[in-house]
Design a protein around this motif. Structure first.
Motif, short mmCIF file in Angstrom:
data_model
loop_
_atom_site.label_atom_id
_atom_site.label_comp_id
_atom_site.label_asym_id
_atom_site.label_seq_id
_atom_site.Cartn_x
_atom_site.Cartn_y
_atom_site.Cartn_z
N ILE A 48 -5.96 -2.12 4.23
CA ILE A 48 -6.53 -1.13 3.34
C ILE A 48 -5.39 -0.51 2.54
CG2 ILE A 48 -6.39 0.87 4.91
CD1 ILE A 48 -9.26 1.61 3.93
N ASP A 49 -5.69 -0.02 1.35
CA ASP A 49 -4.69 0.66 0.55
C ASP A 49 -5.34 1.81 -0.21
OD1 ASP A 49 -4.43 -1.96 -2.04
OD2 ASP A 49 -6.13 -0.75 -1.35
N ILE A 50 -4.50 2.73 -0.68
CA ILE A 50 -5.01 3.87 -1.43
C ILE A 50 -4.00 4.23 -2.50
CG2 ILE A 50 -3.98 5.62 0.10
CD1 ILE A 50 -6.62 7.22 -0.24
N ARG A 51 -4.50 4.67 -3.63
CA ARG A 51 -3.62 5.08 -4.73
C ARG A 51 -3.64 6.59 -4.83
NH1 ARG A 51 -1.92 0.49 -7.17
NH2 ARG A 51 -3.21 -1.34 -6.69
N SER A 85 -5.96 -4.56 18.46
CA SER A 85 -4.62 -4.51 19.05
C SER A 85 -3.64 -5.26 18.15
CB SER A 85 -4.63 -5.14 20.45
OG SER A 85 -5.39 -4.36 21.35
N ALA A 86 -2.60 -4.56 17.71
CA ALA A 86 -1.63 -5.13 16.77
C ALA A 86 -0.59 -4.06 16.46
CB ALA A 86 -2.32 -5.58 15.47
N VAL A 87 0.38 -4.44 15.63
CA VAL A 87 1.32 -3.45 15.07
C VAL A 87 0.85 -3.12 13.67
CG1 VAL A 87 3.69 -2.96 14.42
CG2 VAL A 87 3.22 -4.32 16.46
N TYR A 88 0.80 -1.83 13.36
CA TYR A 88 0.35 -1.36 12.05
C TYR A 88 1.53 -0.72 11.32
CZ TYR A 88 -4.37 -2.20 13.68
OH TYR A 88 -5.50 -2.81 14.15
N PHE A 89 1.68 -1.10 10.05
CA PHE A 89 2.74 -0.54 9.21
C PHE A 89 2.13 0.19 8.03
CE2 PHE A 89 6.44 -2.44 11.08
CZ PHE A 89 6.02 -3.66 11.60
N CYS A 90 2.61 1.40 7.78
CA CYS A 90 2.29 2.06 6.53
C CYS A 90 3.42 1.78 5.55
CB CYS A 90 2.11 3.56 6.73
SG CYS A 90 3.61 4.42 7.28
N ALA A 91 3.16 1.99 4.26
CA ALA A 91 4.18 1.80 3.24
C ALA A 91 3.90 2.71 2.07
CB ALA A 91 4.23 0.34 2.79
N ALA A 92 4.96 3.03 1.33
CA ALA A 92 4.83 3.84 0.13
C ALA A 92 5.61 3.16 -0.98
CB ALA A 92 5.36 5.25 0.36
N SER A 93 5.05 3.18 -2.17
CA SER A 93 5.64 2.47 -3.29
C SER A 93 5.71 3.38 -4.50
CB SER A 93 4.82 1.22 -3.60
OG SER A 93 5.43 0.43 -4.57
N SER A 94 6.81 3.25 -5.24
CA SER A 94 7.07 4.12 -6.38
C SER A 94 6.32 3.67 -7.62
CB SER A 94 8.57 4.15 -6.67
OG SER A 94 8.83 4.70 -7.93
N ARG A 95 6.08 4.59 -8.54
CA ARG A 95 5.38 4.27 -9.77
C ARG A 95 6.33 3.94 -10.91
NH1 ARG A 95 3.68 10.16 -10.29
NH2 ARG A 95 5.45 11.18 -11.28
N GLN B 99 4.80 0.11 -11.88
CA GLN B 99 3.72 1.09 -11.95
C GLN B 99 2.36 0.49 -11.66
OE1 GLN B 99 3.14 2.65 -15.91
NE2 GLN B 99 4.03 0.83 -16.83
N TYR B 100 2.27 -0.81 -11.63
CA TYR B 100 0.99 -1.46 -11.31
C TYR B 100 1.05 -2.10 -9.94
CZ TYR B 100 0.60 -0.90 -16.33
OH TYR B 100 0.59 -0.38 -17.59
N ASN B 101 1.52 -1.34 -8.97
CA ASN B 101 1.67 -1.86 -7.62
C ASN B 101 0.40 -2.50 -7.12
OD1 ASN B 101 4.35 -1.39 -6.57
ND2 ASN B 101 3.96 0.74 -7.02
N SER B 102 0.56 -3.63 -6.43
CA SER B 102 -0.59 -4.34 -5.88
C SER B 102 -0.22 -4.87 -4.50
CB SER B 102 -1.01 -5.46 -6.83
OG SER B 102 0.09 -6.27 -7.18
N PRO B 103 -1.20 -5.29 -3.72
CA PRO B 103 -0.94 -5.67 -2.32
C PRO B 103 0.04 -6.84 -2.20
CG PRO B 103 -3.29 -5.37 -2.68
CD PRO B 103 -2.64 -5.31 -4.03
N LEU B 104 0.82 -6.80 -1.15
CA LEU B 104 1.75 -7.89 -0.85
C LEU B 104 1.06 -8.98 -0.04
CD1 LEU B 104 4.89 -5.84 0.24
CD2 LEU B 104 4.74 -7.30 -1.77
N HIS B 105 1.40 -10.23 -0.37
CA HIS B 105 0.99 -11.40 0.42
C HIS B 105 2.26 -11.94 1.06
CE1 HIS B 105 -3.03 -11.79 -1.58
NE2 HIS B 105 -2.39 -11.06 -2.46
N PHE B 106 2.25 -12.00 2.38
CA PHE B 106 3.44 -12.39 3.12
C PHE B 106 3.41 -13.87 3.49
CE2 PHE B 106 5.79 -8.53 4.14
CZ PHE B 106 4.87 -7.54 3.84
N GLY B 107 4.61 -14.46 3.58
CA GLY B 107 4.76 -15.77 4.16
C GLY B 107 4.70 -15.67 5.68
N ASN B 108 4.84 -16.81 6.35
CA ASN B 108 4.72 -16.86 7.81
C ASN B 108 5.96 -16.40 8.55
OD1 ASN B 108 2.05 -17.68 8.26
ND2 ASN B 108 2.57 -19.79 7.76
N GLY B 109 7.03 -16.18 7.83
CA GLY B 109 8.24 -15.68 8.48
C GLY B 109 9.22 -16.77 8.84
#
Lengths: 114, 115
Positions: A48-51, A85-95, B99-109
């Motif tokens: 999920i994400d939010i702006r 059950s998992a690891v959850y990461f939050c993130a913040a991104s600049s404009r 400024q148009y940030n969008s979701p990341l798609h990750f590789g398998n690592g």
């Protein structure tokens, strides 16, 4: 520099109960706040994400809230199930249009007790 | 299938031996990025690229190089690997950055061990 703090680092809840994970960011220019779920041995995936122009967003059992004034945002999972059950990461991104640093929190390991 | 492909999945090498981890995406994404994941530290950004021929440092760029000669590819180069670069590495892409940030798609690592 920019920082995202995430709490708690580990969380164990009874199946069916709710789980809440909280993050605080430092950069007031942050405008995009995604949450990623990483199952054991797998890649992180967006859940999920939010702006910054929205205060709350829901998707079935998952919701995210954003308080821009306090610079914190939270993930809420209701009616937890074993597959949560998992690891959850939050993130913040600049404009900033000329740069795009994405800062992640340190992660929360969520365990669902049967 | 839309995906980010990175290779190899596992790599064991010795100190000082140059190596490259490849990353390719087939989604025509403008933005690509590399992260390292270490226990208790989450995901830390190494380098990112807003578009072809445009790269910039993330939070932990020391000891790494990248290039973006084509839109789909974003290799990570370790010229002289050291043991402190032992980590799990993820490549990721998104439609836009900035400024148009969008979701990341990750590789398998890629799990890298430097002895």
């Amino acid at each position: 520099g920019e920082n995202v703090e995430q709490h708690p680092s580990t969380l164990s809840v009874q199946e069916g109960d709710s789980a809440v994970i909280k993050c605080t960011y430092s950069d007031s220019a942050s405008n995009y706040f995604p949450w990623y779920k990483q199952e054991l041995g797998k890649r992180p995936q967006l859940i999920i994400d939010i702006r910054s122009n929205v205060g709350e967003k829901k998707d079935q059992r998952i919701a995210v809230t954003l308080n821009k004034t306090a610079k914190h945002f939270s993930l809420h999972i209701t009616e937890t199930q074993p597959e949560d059950s998992a690891v959850y990461f939050c993130a913040a991104s600049s404009r900033y249009s000329s740069a795009s640093k994405i800062i992640f929190g340190s992660g929360t390991r969520l365990s669902i007790r049967p | 299938e839309a995906q980010v492909t990175q290779n190899p999945r596992y790599l064991i090498t010795v100190t000082g031996k140059k190596l490259t981890v490849t990353c390719s995406q087939n989604m025509n994404h403008e933005y690509m990025s590399w992260y390292r994941q270490d226990p208790g530290l989450g995901l830390r950004q190494i380098y990112y690229s807003m578009n072809v021929e445009v790269t910039d440092k993330g939070d932990v760029p020391e000891g790494y190089k990248v290039s973006r000669k084509e839109k789909r590819n974003f290799p990570l180069i370790l010229e002289s690997p050291s043991p402190n670069q032992t980590s799990l590495y993820f490549c990721a892409s998104s439609l836009f950055g900035g400024q148009y940030n969008s979701p990341l798609h990750f590789g398998n690592g890629t799990r890298l061990t430097v002895t």
